[in-house]
Scaffold this active site. Structure first.
Site, short mmCIF file in Angstrom:
data_model
loop_
_atom_site.label_atom_id
_atom_site.label_comp_id
_atom_site.label_asym_id
_atom_site.label_seq_id
_atom_site.Cartn_x
_atom_site.Cartn_y
_atom_site.Cartn_z
N HIS A 108 38.09 37.67 65.01
CA HIS A 108 37.38 37.47 63.80
C HIS A 108 38.37 36.73 62.93
O HIS A 108 39.40 36.47 63.18
CB HIS A 108 37.30 38.82 63.30
CG HIS A 108 38.56 39.52 62.87
ND1 HIS A 108 39.20 40.17 63.75
CD2 HIS A 108 39.18 39.62 61.69
CE1 HIS A 108 40.31 40.74 63.30
NE2 HIS A 108 40.17 40.43 62.03
N ASP A 165 39.40 36.91 58.78
CA ASP A 165 39.28 37.75 57.59
C ASP A 165 38.51 36.99 56.32
O ASP A 165 38.68 35.87 56.19
CB ASP A 165 40.73 38.31 57.18
CG ASP A 165 41.63 39.18 58.15
OD1 ASP A 165 40.89 39.45 58.99
OD2 ASP A 165 42.68 38.76 58.04
N HIS A 197 41.74 35.69 64.95
CA HIS A 197 42.68 36.58 65.56
C HIS A 197 42.04 37.68 66.19
O HIS A 197 40.83 38.18 65.70
CB HIS A 197 43.77 36.96 64.49
CG HIS A 197 43.36 37.37 63.30
ND1 HIS A 197 42.89 36.91 62.09
CD2 HIS A 197 43.38 38.70 62.83
CE1 HIS A 197 42.66 37.60 61.23
NE2 HIS A 197 42.73 38.92 61.53
N ARG A 209 50.12 44.45 55.39
CA ARG A 209 49.14 42.94 55.10
C ARG A 209 49.07 42.65 53.48
O ARG A 209 48.61 43.34 52.82
CB ARG A 209 47.86 43.00 55.69
CG ARG A 209 47.11 41.75 55.35
CD ARG A 209 45.69 41.76 56.24
NE ARG A 209 44.59 41.43 55.32
CZ ARG A 209 43.43 41.52 55.78
NH1 ARG A 209 42.85 41.94 56.92
NH2 ARG A 209 42.53 41.17 54.82
C1 OGA Z 1 44.27 42.28 59.96
C2 OGA Z 1 44.18 42.21 61.41
C3 OGA Z 1 45.77 42.28 63.10
C4 OGA Z 1 46.95 43.17 63.80
O1 OGA Z 1 45.37 42.72 59.29
O2 OGA Z 1 43.30 41.62 59.32
O3 OGA Z 1 43.16 41.84 61.95
O4 OGA Z 1 47.15 42.94 64.78
N1 OGA Z 1 45.19 42.79 61.99
O5 OGA Z 1 47.01 44.19 63.40
MN MN Z 2 42.05 40.79 60.57
#
Ligand code: OGA
Ligand code: MN
Length: 277
Positions: free
Chosen positions: A97, A99, A252, A267
């Site tokens: 996906h 974000d 990712h 994040r």
């Molecule tokens: C995000 C996600 C990836 C991860 O925070 O948007 O997809 O490896 N994380 O934690």
């Molecule tokens: Mn993500």
């Protein structure tokens, strides 16, 4: 002076010789932003940063978007918690996906800081949407260049959908999963000016003017194509690692292979802009 070294894969670059607490001022931030647009993801190692440092670094690249679905850090609402506890089986982001494509002005990117990582596993894969686009035939490129697609947060974050059964406090506000948006299927990247494929399995619902059934085969083709290993890189986290990805140039995938261990990531999401063909 920092150095940029392309990752040994299909996407991303490592940034060496930088302390993001002290070395990132206007010029450096501009150069990093350019590199982000070119490489799609920037990886940093051994950054011992506080939450305040994380916020200050993010603010060099734009305004912070406080994500409406993720649980926030107790002390810093700007920081979303991406956590998996030892007794939890589902993870966040465990499928390809990008974000925020459900927003009218999708976020520029996210800056993910590793706070606690499992001894083994918990890698994140990235895929390069410039390379995915470039590798298509001229005929399919032409078709895609005339299309737009509808994106929605409903399927992932709405009531009765992907995350809904997990009433474990990590994801909330399903009633806010209402905003749909329409973007070109091929965008001109706002930083690099390059064309990138902009549909993703997490949030794209259908092509604009097509039914979901009609859209599905072509979307499935694009998802299989764009996740080909040659367009990807698998990042192994260590404590102090940071990944700063561009949501417009990459996808990712958080690998969910560390059951019984804890993984805690912080994040921060940076605001972006409307996207055009
Ligand atoms: C995000 C996600 C990836 C991860 O925070 O948007 O997809 O490896 N994380 O934690
Ligand atoms: Mn993500």
């Amino acid at each position: 002076m920092f150095e940029i070294q392309a990752a040994p894969g299909g996407v991303g670059a490592f940034v060496h010789g930088i302390d993001i607490r002290s070395d990132v001022n206007g010029n450096v931030a501009g150069e990093l932003k350019q590199a982000l647009g070119d490489y799609g993801v920037l990886f940093f190692r051994d950054q011992e940063i506080s939450e305040q440092d994380h916020i200050a670094f993010a603010e060099q690249f734009g305004q912070i978007n406080v994500n409406r679905f993720f649980a926030a850090n107790d002390r810093f609402p700007q920081i979303a918690m991406v956590v998996k506890e030892p007794d939890q089986t589902g993870n966040i982001g465990g499928g390809w996906h990008t974000d925020h494509s459900y927003d009218q002005e999708p976020a520029l990117g996210s800056i993910l800081v590793a706070r606690e990582v499992p001894e083994r596993g918990g890698d994140t894969l990235y895929a390069n949407m410039y390379a995915a686009y470039d590798a298509l035939s001229d005929g399919l490129k032409e078709t895609l260049n005339g299309l737009r697609a509808l994106h929605s947060s409903r399927r992932a974050f709405g009531a009765n959908t992907e995350y809904a059964p997990r009433k474990d406090g990590r994801i909330g506000n399903p009633e806010l999963a209402t905003q749909d948006s329409i973007h070109p299927v091929v965008i001109t990247h706002p930083i690099s000016g390059r064309k990138a494929l902009y549909v993703n399995g997490g949030f794209t619902i259908r092509f604009d003017g097509w039914t979901e059934d009609e859209s599905k085969p072509l979307l499935q083709y694009l998802y299989a194509h764009a996740s080909r290993p040659e367009f990807t890189y698998r990042f192994k986290w260590e404590k102090g690692s940071i990944a700063f990805w561009d949501n417009r140039a990459t996808w990712h995938y958080a690998v969910n292979d560390y059951h019984g261990s804890r993984r805690v990531m912080h994040r921060i999401t940076v605001e972006g802009c409307a996207l055009s063909a």
